[in-house]
Scaffold this motif. Structure first.
Motif, short mmCIF file in Angstrom:
data_model
loop_
_atom_site.label_atom_id
_atom_site.label_comp_id
_atom_site.label_asym_id
_atom_site.label_seq_id
_atom_site.Cartn_x
_atom_site.Cartn_y
_atom_site.Cartn_z
N ASP A 98 6.42 0.51 40.74
CA ASP A 98 5.81 1.65 40.04
C ASP A 98 4.29 1.53 39.96
O ASP A 98 3.57 2.53 40.14
CB ASP A 98 6.38 1.77 38.62
CG ASP A 98 7.79 2.35 38.63
OD1 ASP A 98 8.11 3.12 39.56
OD2 ASP A 98 8.58 2.04 37.73
N ASP A 154 9.87 -5.36 36.66
CA ASP A 154 9.87 -3.91 36.82
C ASP A 154 9.64 -3.24 35.46
O ASP A 154 10.28 -3.56 34.46
CB ASP A 154 11.21 -3.46 37.40
CG ASP A 154 11.24 -1.97 37.67
OD1 ASP A 154 10.82 -1.57 38.76
OD2 ASP A 154 11.69 -1.23 36.78
N ARG A 155 8.73 -2.30 35.45
CA ARG A 155 8.34 -1.65 34.19
C ARG A 155 9.50 -0.89 33.55
O ARG A 155 9.68 -0.91 32.33
CB ARG A 155 7.17 -0.69 34.46
CG ARG A 155 6.62 -0.03 33.21
CD ARG A 155 5.35 0.72 33.53
NE ARG A 155 5.57 1.72 34.58
CZ ARG A 155 4.57 2.41 35.16
NH1 ARG A 155 3.33 2.18 34.80
NH2 ARG A 155 4.84 3.30 36.08
N ASP A 156 10.31 -0.24 34.37
CA ASP A 156 11.44 0.52 33.82
C ASP A 156 12.51 -0.38 33.23
O ASP A 156 13.16 -0.03 32.24
CB ASP A 156 12.05 1.41 34.91
CG ASP A 156 11.12 2.54 35.31
OD1 ASP A 156 10.44 3.08 34.43
OD2 ASP A 156 11.06 2.86 36.52
N VAL A 200 15.37 6.83 31.20
CA VAL A 200 15.03 5.49 31.67
C VAL A 200 16.29 4.77 32.18
O VAL A 200 16.28 4.11 33.24
CB VAL A 200 14.37 4.66 30.55
CG1 VAL A 200 14.17 3.22 31.00
CG2 VAL A 200 13.04 5.29 30.16
N GLN A 230 11.32 -1.28 29.84
CA GLN A 230 11.46 -0.16 28.93
C GLN A 230 12.92 0.05 28.53
O GLN A 230 13.23 0.36 27.37
CB GLN A 230 10.91 1.12 29.58
CG GLN A 230 10.90 2.35 28.68
CD GLN A 230 10.02 2.16 27.45
OE1 GLN A 230 8.98 1.51 27.51
NE2 GLN A 230 10.47 2.71 26.31
N PHE A 231 13.83 -0.17 29.48
CA PHE A 231 15.25 0.01 29.20
C PHE A 231 15.75 -1.02 28.19
O PHE A 231 16.54 -0.69 27.28
CB PHE A 231 16.05 -0.10 30.50
CG PHE A 231 17.54 -0.15 30.30
CD1 PHE A 231 18.23 0.95 29.78
CD2 PHE A 231 18.26 -1.30 30.59
CE1 PHE A 231 19.61 0.89 29.58
CE2 PHE A 231 19.63 -1.36 30.40
CZ PHE A 231 20.31 -0.26 29.89
N LYS A 244 17.25 6.02 35.55
CA LYS A 244 16.32 5.55 36.57
C LYS A 244 16.58 4.08 36.93
O LYS A 244 16.60 3.71 38.11
CB LYS A 244 14.88 5.72 36.08
CG LYS A 244 13.84 5.47 37.16
CD LYS A 244 12.45 5.78 36.64
CE LYS A 244 11.41 5.55 37.73
NZ LYS A 244 10.03 5.82 37.26
N VAL A 245 16.81 3.26 35.91
CA VAL A 245 17.10 1.84 36.14
C VAL A 245 18.43 1.69 36.88
O VAL A 245 18.54 0.91 37.85
CB VAL A 245 17.13 1.07 34.81
CG1 VAL A 245 17.66 -0.36 35.03
CG2 VAL A 245 15.74 1.02 34.19
#
Length: 654
Positions: A428, A110-112, A125, A115-116, A128-129
């Protein structure tokens, strides 16, 4: 079968003890009457009472054979029940845990999440996660926790743990692995409550560099709670290879982290000072290399209590024609009738002798023999009827349990298909592409690669495809189904899938022929893809179950088997709808999918998830039939999917 003596079983099987006491009393009375007759008659009827002694000896031998049969059939019934349950538990846990490693991989990609891990202080972020993973835990409720861990072992997010860091070997192995994921079973600081825990771990990569891992903690106790049935006296548990209890349906008796002795065969064990009948069976843990075992045990004092089928009325003709009644049992019945006839002959001949010889002292003795004979006849008839009842009720219990287990396994498969469709629709990369008005080849490749990844990790699915708001397919995971691209999907799927404006919603087809499965019967689950701004539906994801092998496997495992594990002749299992149309069938029968059943309509029209079983005559042959309607598993069976109100029927000729 079990390391237990007949003497001990006689003391815990109420009916057997009662019959033995009655037969012992009759045997004793018969002996006393014979002795009294010999003394009283002097030489008048000496030959008659010598014959009486021989008859009594035959009675003694037959009595023991009858008691042994009562014990054997009672134990067989309990053994069959325990074996069915322990086999079902293994099958259900195997179904639940199959492909579960895929869940950790999909989260790790998962992209998020990526990023997290790179920027854990970014509140947007992080939020969202957190919300995404919380929703994941609610959907996949058999997980205890999710851990997001960076490459240094720092736990950046979890939901039910206060642990700040983890540097255990399995985590380092997962981060350095070339596999999609690694599974771990054993002791861990992540789960201090339990001695042993089960984890799936997948590395998180960014531009081919490992930056951390996602770890899922599997909740075996939660899964056992779905198996638990109200009011049952058996205790089911999951054991490690060294016998440590990992989950139990009765923690007050068999608690987590305690030790139980495993036994492949039915065995008598002593646990906390109480005798239990117990049996274990291995749980196949695909691709893990670990060994788990299901175990079922029941207190010896409760094992032989009568159930609802123990008082079923069975016609003599049914029993006479049943292959379940053994030659030995028929022999006991015939010998008991011969003994009764011999005693009647003794009375008749004695009366003739008494009349001719005027030996009237014989008359009270002969009358006593007549009374004993009648009581022997009643006792033998009643006990043999009890054995017959035990044999038939055992089969009634078995087919009911098998029909219930078939749908328990199916409901689990559908549950995962639903959640995988919802999760795939929330990826996403897919949402971004589908939100575009114009999509180029690179966009389509992103969608295709995403669904290929999901399909690769889930072997139950024939295909995953994505269609746009016009109902046109833009990508498929199965290359052999690429012919679908650019064409429309079944209108019912398009209409229902695109009509929802709620993220995480889904629709499911009935078990019916689908153009996406070469017009063979299967289930298709679809979930809408919401646009990035969440203001409109941008398309939908559909997952096509590989229905033929999945349903066939469930039904084959539901067919009654013999002691060697071979499917019984003239036995079969099927799925039907509420109109009695056969949806799928396996076993020894000429019935085919699509046929209309010629059986009493209540077997499929009125049945509930509780189910029932009964004796049914079909075309002149007698069968035991178990019938169960599909039930909820972890909330998947919502009102919208009542179109999948199917029934499992299991038949076994008796």
């Amino acid at each position: 079968m079990a390391n237990i003596s007949n003497e001990k079983l006689i003391n815990v099987i109420p009916s057997v003890g009662e019959y033995q006491r009655e037969l012992d009393s009759l045997n004793n009375q018969l002996g006393k009457t014979t002795l009294t007759g010999k003394i009283s008659s002097l030489d008048v009827a000496e030959t008659l009472f010598i014959y009486m002694e021989e008859t009594q000896e035959r009675f003694s031998k037959l009595q023991q054979g009858l008691v042994d049969s009562l014990v054997s059939e009672s134990l067989n019934k309990v053994a069959g029940d325990i074996n069915s349950k322990v086999t079902a538990i293994s099958a259900m846990i195997e179904t639940t845990m199959k492909n579960r490693g895929a869940d950790s991989v999909l989260l790790a990609q998962d992209r998020d999440v990526k990023q997290f891990i790179k920027d854990p202080h970014n509140s947007d972020v992080k939020s969202k996660v957190y919300n995404g993973l919380k929703n994941f835990l609610e959907q996949y409720s058999f997980y205890k926790d999710i851990f997001i861990i960076d490459k240094s072992g720092n736990i950046k997010m979890s939901f039910n743990s206060n642990i700040k860091a983890c540097n255990e070997p399995f985590l380092k192995e997962a981060m350095g692995s070339n596999e999609y994921y690694e599974s771990y079973f054993g002791e861990s600081a992540l789960e201090v409550k339990n001695r042993y825990s089960f984890f799936y771990a997948a590395k998180v990569q960014d531009n081919n560099e490992t930056i951390g891992a996602v770890v899922l903690s599997f909740d075996l106790e939660s899964e056992m709670n779905t198996i638990k049935r109200k009011g049952e006296v058996t205790i089911s548990s999951v054991l490690s290879q060294d016998g440590i209890v990992m989950a139990s349906t009765n923690n007050s008796v068999v608690g987590v982290n305690t030790n139980l002795k495993r036994s492949r065969d039915l065995n008598l064990i002593k646990y906390k000072g109480i005798d239990y009948l117990s049996k274990s069976k291995s749980i196949k843990m695909e691709d893990t290399g670990f060994s788990l075992y299901s175990n079922v045990m029941i207190p010896l004092t409760l094992a032989f209590k009568k159930d609802e089928h123990d008082n079923v009325e069975i016609d003599d003709e049914v029993l006479e024609n049943s292959h379940l009644i053994s030659k030995e049992l028929r022999g006991i019945r015939d010998q008991s009738e011969e003994i009764n006839e011999d005693l009647i002959d003794v009375v008749i001949n004695g009366e003739i002798i008494a009349s001719k010889k005027r030996a009237y002292a014989l008359n009270p003795i002969l009358e006593n023999i007549r009374i004993i004979s009648e009581r022997i006849n009643v006792s033998f008839s009643s006990s043999i009827a009890d054995i017959h009842n035990t044999i038939i009720s055992s089969r009634l219990d078995d087919v009911l349990f098998r029909s219930s287990t078939a749908l328990s396994m199916l409901s689990r498969i559908l549950y995962f298909q639903i959640n995988n469709a919802r999760h795939t629709a929330s990826i996403d990369e897919i949402k971004e592409v589908m939100s575009k008005k114009e999509k180029n080849e690179d966009d389509i490749d992103i969608v295709r690669e995403s669904i290929e990844r999901v399909n690769t990790l889930n072997s139950n699915y024939h295909n995953i495809y994505v269609f746009d708001t016009s109902g046109m397919v833009i990508a498929t995971s199965n290359a052999s189904e690429a012919g679908m691209i650019g064409k429309g999907v079944e209108s019912d799927i398009v209409r229902r899938a695109l009509s929802s404006s709620t993220s995480g919603s889904y629709i499911m087809t009935s078990f019916a022929p689908s153009q996406s499965y070469s017009h063979k019967k299967t289930y298709v689950v679809s979930s809408p893809i919401m646009s990035n701004d969440k203001e409109h539906v941008a398309g939908a994801v559909s997952i096509v179950l590989d229905g033929k092998p999945q349903i066939s496997s469930i039904l084959r495992s539901s067919i009654p088997i013999d002691e060697e594990g071979v499917a019984l002749k003239n036995s079969y299992a099927m799925l039907t709808n509420r109109e009695g149309v056969v949806l799928a069938v396996e076993g020894d029968t000429n019935i085919e999918s699509g046929d209309q059943l010629s059986v009493p309509t209540h077997l499929y029209a009125n049945v509930t998830p509780k189910g029932f079983s009964e004796l049914v005559n079909i075309d002149g042959a007698n069968y035991v039939v178990g019938s169960t309607a599909i039930d909820d598993y972890r909330g998947f069976y919502i009102e919208e999917n009542k179109r999948n109100d199917i029934v499992a029927l299991v038949f076994a000729k008796i």
